[in-house]
Design a protein around this motif. Sequence first.
Motif, PDB file in Angstrom:
ATOM      1  N   CYS A 138       0.850  -1.194   0.000  1.00  0.00           N
ATOM      2  CA  CYS A 138       0.000   0.000   0.000  1.00  0.00           C
ATOM      3  C   CYS A 138       0.881   1.239   0.000  1.00  0.00           C
ATOM      4  O   CYS A 138       0.607   2.214  -0.696  1.00  0.00           O
ATOM      5  CB  CYS A 138      -0.886   0.062   1.236  1.00  0.00           C
ATOM      6  N   MET A 139       1.963   1.160   0.787  1.00  0.00           N
ATOM      7  CA  MET A 139       2.808   2.339   0.945  1.00  0.00           C
ATOM      8  C   MET A 139       3.599   2.653  -0.314  1.00  0.00           C
ATOM      9  O   MET A 139       4.042   3.786  -0.495  1.00  0.00           O
ATOM     10  CB  MET A 139       3.762   2.144   2.130  1.00  0.00           C
ATOM     11  N   SER A 140       3.785   1.663  -1.202  1.00  0.00           N
ATOM     12  CA  SER A 140       4.522   1.968  -2.430  1.00  0.00           C
ATOM     13  C   SER A 140       3.797   3.086  -3.176  1.00  0.00           C
ATOM     14  O   SER A 140       4.429   3.868  -3.873  1.00  0.00           O
ATOM     15  CB  SER A 140       4.702   0.718  -3.297  1.00  0.00           C
ATOM     16  N   CYS A 141       2.494   3.183  -3.035  1.00  0.00           N
ATOM     17  CA  CYS A 141       1.775   4.314  -3.621  1.00  0.00           C
ATOM     18  C   CYS A 141       1.433   5.364  -2.572  1.00  0.00           C
ATOM     19  O   CYS A 141       1.557   6.552  -2.818  1.00  0.00           O
ATOM     20  CB  CYS A 141       0.485   3.848  -4.275  1.00  0.00           C
ATOM     21  N   HIS A 142       0.957   4.897  -1.424  1.00  0.00           N
ATOM     22  CA  HIS A 142       0.418   5.868  -0.468  1.00  0.00           C
ATOM     23  C   HIS A 142       1.478   6.590   0.353  1.00  0.00           C
ATOM     24  O   HIS A 142       1.135   7.416   1.196  1.00  0.00           O
ATOM     25  CB  HIS A 142      -0.639   5.202   0.408  1.00  0.00           C
ATOM     26  N   SER A 143       2.754   6.299   0.099  1.00  0.00           N
ATOM     27  CA  SER A 143       3.774   7.184   0.656  1.00  0.00           C
ATOM     28  C   SER A 143       3.862   8.423  -0.222  1.00  0.00           C
ATOM     29  O   SER A 143       4.463   9.420   0.137  1.00  0.00           O
ATOM     30  CB  SER A 143       5.124   6.463   0.699  1.00  0.00           C
ATOM     31  N   GLN A 144       3.260   8.328  -1.413  1.00  0.00           N
ATOM     32  CA  GLN A 144       3.309   9.415  -2.374  1.00  0.00           C
ATOM     33  C   GLN A 144       1.989  10.154  -2.521  1.00  0.00           C
ATOM     34  O   GLN A 144       1.955  11.357  -2.699  1.00  0.00           O
ATOM     35  CB  GLN A 144       3.680   8.851  -3.758  1.00  0.00           C
ATOM     36  N   ILE A 145       0.873   9.390  -2.507  1.00  0.00           N
ATOM     37  CA  ILE A 145      -0.411  10.027  -2.756  1.00  0.00           C
ATOM     38  C   ILE A 145      -1.353   9.812  -1.593  1.00  0.00           C
ATOM     39  O   ILE A 145      -1.315   8.784  -0.939  1.00  0.00           O
ATOM     40  CB  ILE A 145      -1.076   9.460  -4.025  1.00  0.00           C
ATOM     41  N   TRP A 146      -2.203  10.783  -1.377  1.00  0.00           N
ATOM     42  CA  TRP A 146      -3.129  10.757  -0.253  1.00  0.00           C
ATOM     43  C   TRP A 146      -2.365  10.557   1.050  1.00  0.00           C
ATOM     44  O   TRP A 146      -2.800   9.808   1.913  1.00  0.00           O
ATOM     45  CB  TRP A 146      -4.180   9.656  -0.391  1.00  0.00           C
ATOM     46  N   THR A 147      -1.223  11.207   1.153  1.00  0.00           N
ATOM     47  CA  THR A 147      -0.404  10.976   2.337  1.00  0.00           C
ATOM     48  C   THR A 147      -1.046  11.549   3.586  1.00  0.00           C
ATOM     49  O   THR A 147      -0.624  11.236   4.691  1.00  0.00           O
ATOM     50  CB  THR A 147       0.994  11.610   2.169  1.00  0.00           C
ATOM     51  N   ASN A 148      -2.067  12.392   3.420  1.00  0.00           N
ATOM     52  CA  ASN A 148      -2.698  12.968   4.606  1.00  0.00           C
ATOM     53  C   ASN A 148      -4.080  12.407   4.879  1.00  0.00           C
ATOM     54  O   ASN A 148      -4.722  12.787   5.843  1.00  0.00           O
ATOM     55  CB  ASN A 148      -2.811  14.494   4.456  1.00  0.00           C
ATOM     56  N   SER A 149      -4.542  11.508   4.019  1.00  0.00           N
ATOM     57  CA  SER A 149      -5.906  11.013   4.188  1.00  0.00           C
ATOM     58  C   SER A 149      -6.080  10.342   5.546  1.00  0.00           C
ATOM     59  O   SER A 149      -5.310   9.456   5.915  1.00  0.00           O
ATOM     60  CB  SER A 149      -6.235  10.014   3.087  1.00  0.00           C
ATOM     61  N   PRO A 150      -7.107  10.757   6.288  1.00  0.00           N
ATOM     62  CA  PRO A 150      -7.349  10.118   7.588  1.00  0.00           C
ATOM     63  C   PRO A 150      -7.721   8.650   7.434  1.00  0.00           C
ATOM     64  O   PRO A 150      -7.448   7.842   8.326  1.00  0.00           O
ATOM     65  CB  PRO A 150      -8.519  10.924   8.172  1.00  0.00           C
ATOM     66  N   LEU A 151      -8.329   8.304   6.275  1.00  0.00           N
ATOM     67  CA  LEU A 151      -8.710   6.907   6.074  1.00  0.00           C
ATOM     68  C   LEU A 151      -7.479   6.011   6.049  1.00  0.00           C
ATOM     69  O   LEU A 151      -7.547   4.818   6.317  1.00  0.00           O
ATOM     70  CB  LEU A 151      -9.461   6.741   4.758  1.00  0.00           C
ATOM     71  N   LEU A 152      -6.340   6.604   5.677  1.00  0.00           N
ATOM     72  CA  LEU A 152      -5.136   5.803   5.526  1.00  0.00           C
ATOM     73  C   LEU A 152      -4.258   5.822   6.777  1.00  0.00           C
ATOM     74  O   LEU A 152      -3.176   5.230   6.782  1.00  0.00           O
ATOM     75  CB  LEU A 152      -4.333   6.297   4.316  1.00  0.00           C
ATOM     76  N   GLU A 153      -4.741   6.477   7.808  1.00  0.00           N
ATOM     77  CA  GLU A 153      -3.965   6.559   9.041  1.00  0.00           C
ATOM     78  C   GLU A 153      -3.519   5.166   9.539  1.00  0.00           C
ATOM     79  O   GLU A 153      -2.350   4.970   9.862  1.00  0.00           O
ATOM     80  CB  GLU A 153      -4.781   7.305  10.115  1.00  0.00           C
ATOM     81  N   PRO A 154      -4.436   4.165   9.569  1.00  0.00           N
ATOM     82  CA  PRO A 154      -4.002   2.844  10.041  1.00  0.00           C
ATOM     83  C   PRO A 154      -2.873   2.249   9.186  1.00  0.00           C
ATOM     84  O   PRO A 154      -2.035   1.509   9.693  1.00  0.00           O
ATOM     85  CB  PRO A 154      -5.259   1.979   9.929  1.00  0.00           C
ATOM     86  N   VAL A 155      -2.865   2.580   7.889  1.00  0.00           N
ATOM     87  CA  VAL A 155      -1.801   2.054   7.022  1.00  0.00           C
ATOM     88  C   VAL A 155      -0.463   2.664   7.425  1.00  0.00           C
ATOM     89  O   VAL A 155       0.539   1.963   7.589  1.00  0.00           O
ATOM     90  CB  VAL A 155      -2.087   2.371   5.532  1.00  0.00           C
ATOM     91  N   ARG A 156      -0.486   3.991   7.620  1.00  0.00           N
ATOM     92  CA  ARG A 156       0.776   4.649   7.984  1.00  0.00           C
ATOM     93  C   ARG A 156       1.271   4.170   9.342  1.00  0.00           C
ATOM     94  O   ARG A 156       2.463   3.935   9.546  1.00  0.00           O
ATOM     95  CB  ARG A 156       0.571   6.168   8.001  1.00  0.00           C
TER      96      ARG A 156
END
Lengths: 249, 216
Positions: A87-105
């Motif tokens: 997931c982070m291969s993309c989401h380290s770049q895009i939607w890096t602030n999305s609250p929905l992705l907080e658990p991923v980070r």
Amino acid sequence: MAQLFKPYANVIARTSIVIGGMLPVIVGLAAAAYSRSPYNTKVEVPLNQPIPFSHQHHAYELGIDCRYCHTSVEKSGYAGLPPTETCMSCHSQIWTNSPLLEPVRKSYEDNTPIQWNKVNTLPSFVNFNHSIHIARGINCNQCHGPVNDMQITFKGHPFMMQWCLQCHRAPEKYLYKDPDSHSLREQVFNVYWKLQEKGVSGMTPREQHLVKGEEQEEDGAKDVAEGKALVKQYGVKVQQLADCSVCHY
Amino acid sequence: MRQSRASRWLLRALKLSLGLLVLVTAAGCHTDMWIQPKTVPLEESTFYADKSSARPLVPGTVARGHLEEDTPFFTGRDDNGQLVTAIPVKFNSDKEFKEFLLRGQERFNIYCTPCHGRLGDGQGMISKRGLALRRPPANYHTDRLRNMPIGHFYDVMTKGYGVMFSYASRVEPQDRWAIAAYIRALQLSQHADSADYTAAQRASRQSTGSLGTETQ
């Protein structure tokens, strides 16, 4: 002494005997119906997940190949779920602030896996293997329902034994060859590329059923003839495919 | 009298069958065969503190068949640490090489196109969404990358590069070389000029508008 049992007591006695005798059968049938109902099997009921991951968005709209995330699906028994790193291969770049992705980070920082709830399960005494089905060109949607349409993943089919057997007894009804693909394996994934490129209307009737998650209609004789030829070409052992030992060992 | 004995008998039979039903139903409630103590991949473990049933390798472990002695093949660098300039894979026939390239194309389309695009020009869906990216995916059609030894592409996939993650866990070494070869093919195809074609090809292009030798 007044008559204790009125004449109609006979009727009550007889009917209750009949009903009493049928009761176990009725209860049995009701239990069977319940166990097969969506209420019990949770078919088409989206399952709560720690992150509202959407296949419709990633696999269809963005056109990411299933194998980008389910890497082992074509070479091993298990399809596997993507590690956080994927997931982070993309989401380290895009939607890096999305609250929905907080658990991923958080999972990435703490090095703890995301705990997805498993949607599809088989009992431990059943053996299943993805790679052989993919190698025979059976599309993911045939078993999992319209994944390309799922906002939140749900179960497309209850994996009842009978359901597996209906294909294992007559695989020729389900096997097909897409002339645009190099191999049966590749056609599984090309279905999703095609959907993105050409839309539903640009696909063959069989592919349309697949992407819409509909049951395949009664096949024309031509399709079954094609299936029979494929069964022969790939040496599918139809006589043994429904043996208990194929799935239970 | 006769009737009541019969009904008592019936009642007993009824109780018995109800009891049997309960027993049979209860037997179905056993889950010990449904959920066996073996672990299946990705299953949560109740034994290990981190709850992961898949255990990390002890540092220094070499899995059977994974003694990676062939340095150029596994690292993209020769024994002196220089990037290799040729693919360290042997081909016995043109057919084998073609299959290798097709494999590379397939793997490239799975793992690299979301960012780098089908042509390798950096115009994948990620770039096209128009979101703010920390770094845009690279375009392979620059002089710098055209002149890079092929080992560089293998190296990028294995270790990652800048903000790009490593693909080593998802793409096997053999497939990484296949992708590298396919990237070279893309670079050639995007940098071709008419001198690269034979006269016959040029003629066919003029008449049909295409070269008639698509890679797909």
